[in-house]
Design an enzyme around this catalytic site. Structure first.
Site, short mmCIF file in Angstrom:
data_model
loop_
_atom_site.label_atom_id
_atom_site.label_comp_id
_atom_site.label_asym_id
_atom_site.label_seq_id
_atom_site.Cartn_x
_atom_site.Cartn_y
_atom_site.Cartn_z
N ASP A 6 0.64 -1.26 -0.18
CA ASP A 6 -0.13 0.13 0.06
C ASP A 6 0.80 1.29 -0.07
O ASP A 6 2.12 1.11 0.36
CB ASP A 6 -0.92 0.21 1.40
CG ASP A 6 -1.79 1.37 1.14
OD1 ASP A 6 -2.29 1.71 0.28
OD2 ASP A 6 -2.10 1.78 2.48
N SER A 7 0.37 2.16 -0.50
CA SER A 7 1.06 3.51 -0.22
C SER A 7 1.58 3.98 1.16
O SER A 7 2.26 4.84 1.54
CB SER A 7 0.32 4.62 -0.97
OG SER A 7 -0.99 4.91 -0.06
N TYR A 38 -0.47 8.26 -2.39
CA TYR A 38 -0.57 8.23 -3.89
C TYR A 38 -1.78 8.98 -4.55
O TYR A 38 -1.85 9.26 -5.71
CB TYR A 38 -0.75 6.50 -4.08
CG TYR A 38 0.60 5.69 -4.08
CD1 TYR A 38 1.72 6.41 -3.40
CD2 TYR A 38 0.64 4.41 -4.42
CE1 TYR A 38 2.79 5.43 -3.33
CE2 TYR A 38 1.82 3.60 -4.12
CZ TYR A 38 2.82 4.23 -3.87
OH TYR A 38 3.67 3.31 -3.53
N GLY A 39 -2.70 9.07 -3.66
CA GLY A 39 -4.03 9.49 -4.06
C GLY A 39 -4.10 10.97 -4.58
O GLY A 39 -4.91 11.18 -5.41
N CYS A 69 -4.12 -0.99 -2.05
CA CYS A 69 -4.30 0.51 -2.22
C CYS A 69 -5.08 0.64 -3.45
O CYS A 69 -4.99 0.35 -4.55
CB CYS A 69 -2.83 0.91 -2.68
SG CYS A 69 -2.67 2.89 -3.33
N THR A 71 -5.74 3.66 -5.00
CA THR A 71 -5.38 4.30 -6.11
C THR A 71 -4.53 3.54 -7.06
O THR A 71 -4.52 3.56 -8.42
CB THR A 71 -4.49 5.39 -5.58
OG1 THR A 71 -5.33 6.23 -4.78
CG2 THR A 71 -3.78 6.56 -6.65
N GLU A 148 -4.66 9.19 9.02
CA GLU A 148 -3.24 8.95 9.66
C GLU A 148 -3.08 9.67 10.88
O GLU A 148 -2.09 9.37 11.63
CB GLU A 148 -2.44 9.40 8.37
CG GLU A 148 -2.55 8.54 7.10
CD GLU A 148 -1.53 8.35 6.42
OE1 GLU A 148 -0.55 8.90 6.28
OE2 GLU A 148 -1.57 7.17 5.72
N CYS A 180 -11.36 3.01 -0.39
CA CYS A 180 -9.94 3.40 0.13
C CYS A 180 -9.60 2.63 1.37
O CYS A 180 -10.47 2.31 2.07
CB CYS A 180 -9.96 4.98 0.29
SG CYS A 180 -8.16 5.39 1.10
N HIS A 182 -7.77 3.05 3.67
CA HIS A 182 -8.15 3.62 4.86
C HIS A 182 -9.36 3.93 5.31
O HIS A 182 -9.49 3.84 6.91
CB HIS A 182 -7.52 5.24 4.78
CG HIS A 182 -6.23 5.27 4.70
ND1 HIS A 182 -5.34 5.01 3.42
CD2 HIS A 182 -5.10 5.95 5.41
CE1 HIS A 182 -4.13 5.64 3.66
NE2 HIS A 182 -3.79 5.82 5.00
#
Lengths: 261, 261
Positions: A6-7, A38-39, A69, A71, A148, A180, A182
């Site tokens: 993932d990013s 990355y988004g 991820c 994106t 985050e 996403c 997250h």
């Protein structure tokens, strides 16, 4: 090993779902924390990063790779599959299939980063499977930084989620895809703000079922995978926040190894 | 040319301040949008990026370089100065000097990214100049994404700013340093929430005065700089948001050139 990248930290929701669905399988995770997010980046840049990340996982013994991820899944899956001769999984198709199979009105909402929403990939895949489906999407670029930061329960987060979901709510969607990795960490707020009747689809759970179904069907691939419950976490940049989040998600100390990529 | 770099779009506030203070000087800007943000990354990673960015600006003809990014200024200035034989400016010292010279009570607040605040550099520099100063700092990691989204006037932004500034307000600071080049875009809200009696110091304006003073004193360096009002903007990743923000800040169309770094 099952390789997952993932990013940043979002893909840990996929690690968790795979651990629960495929108990005891060896997993190697790479979080590209030095180049996150990355988004907000262009497709070319994200493709380049996805190829490098996959190469890293292969060098560490991965036999299948999950692009955890959205994106990267939306813009780089094809490139990765063309360049590497192993099974590649992405987080979009499983969520789309689940949404089509469970939506009664075929009225589906999608939330994701700006890059994912701009790519139009969810809409395209849904329409391929059901040309009559109505699809509404909304980019929610602030949710990744909020997650985050660990602002999972703050009033500001609730207000921002409500604002983002408003246009989907007025369309009376019956299914909402969390586009996403997250977002599962905000699932409670999202469910509350979109309404309890809406089926919220978590792509991390969808992809984990998908990997399991694949391995049940392809015993020759399954045979290549270690099943000693080992788990390695690599990141391109070690930050305090990453360790905190990983430790709180898995409820045990997580050792992060730093790699240059 | 005057070379200026930042992790993304925040450094454009420095470009603007330099344009206003040094009218007609040729400027070359590099925004490292492919690797933004720096504020959440480790010192080693940020140093590496800062050296690469400086090398790029030099290859394009820069004769002095302004590190228009607080994170890079706090962790990478020394490395950059050691590796390149040209005048290097950073955004921290000018803001610190201005705060010491204008604060009556020597009770100074600092806001910045997590990396800048964690480095403790503002506190250290202020104490060097005035050991009796009281210094309070607060990391505000969500402000950069809010600015990059253009959420400059939204109620959620106001609430988040208020929450971040609260611990500084109770300390009754009389001076507040905006320790991140994105923050001048939120200056109105910040001034309102911290109180109109607090002197808010914009590091972009402080560094621009500093560069001008240096050039007035060092005519031999000034002679190397072009003064045809040319301005080149380079980014490591072209995104719509960057062009939108640049265009709205300078009130004219900005052409962004993409470079690989």
């Amino acid at each position: 090993m099952i390789g997952i990248f993932d990013s940043g930290i979002g893909g840990l929701t996929v690690v968790k779902a795979i651990m629960e669905n495929l108990f005891g399988y060896d997993i190697i995770y790479f979080g590209d924390t030095a180049r996150t997010p990355y988004g907000t980046k262009s497709s070319e840049t994200v493709k380049k990063y996805a190829l490098e990340n996959t190469e890293f996982l292969l060098s560490k013994g991965a036999k299948i790779v999950v692009i955890a991820c959205n994106t990267a899944s939306s813009v780089a899956t094809e490139s990765v599959a063309e360049n590497f001769d192993i099974p590649i999984f992405e987080v979009i198709t499983p969520a789309v299939e689940l949404s089509i199979n469970t939506s009664h009105k075929a009225c589906i909402g999608i939330i994701g980063t700006r890059a994912t929403i701009k790519s139009g990939i969810y809409e395209k895949k849904i329409k391929e499977m059901n040309p009559h489906a109505r699809v509404y999407s909304k980019a929610c670029p602030l949710l990744v930084p909020l997650v985050e930061e660990g602002w999972l329960e703050k009033p500001e987060t609730k207000m921002i989620v409500k604002k983002y979901l408003h246009p989907l709510k007025v369309r009376q969607i019956d299914t909402l895809i969390l586009g996403c990795t997250h977002y599962p960490l905000l699932k409670n707020i999202i469910q509350k703000k979109i309404g309890k009747k809406v089926n919220v689809i978590d792509s991390s759970i969808a992809v984990a079922s998908n990997v399991r179904a694949f391995l049940e069907k392809h015993q020759e691939v399954d045979a290549l995978l270690g099943k000693k419950g080992r788990c390695g976490f690599f990141v391109s940049d070690v930050t305090d926040q990453f360790e905190k989040t990983a430790t709180s998600m898995f409820k045990r100390d997580i050792h992060l190894e730093h790699v240059k990529i």
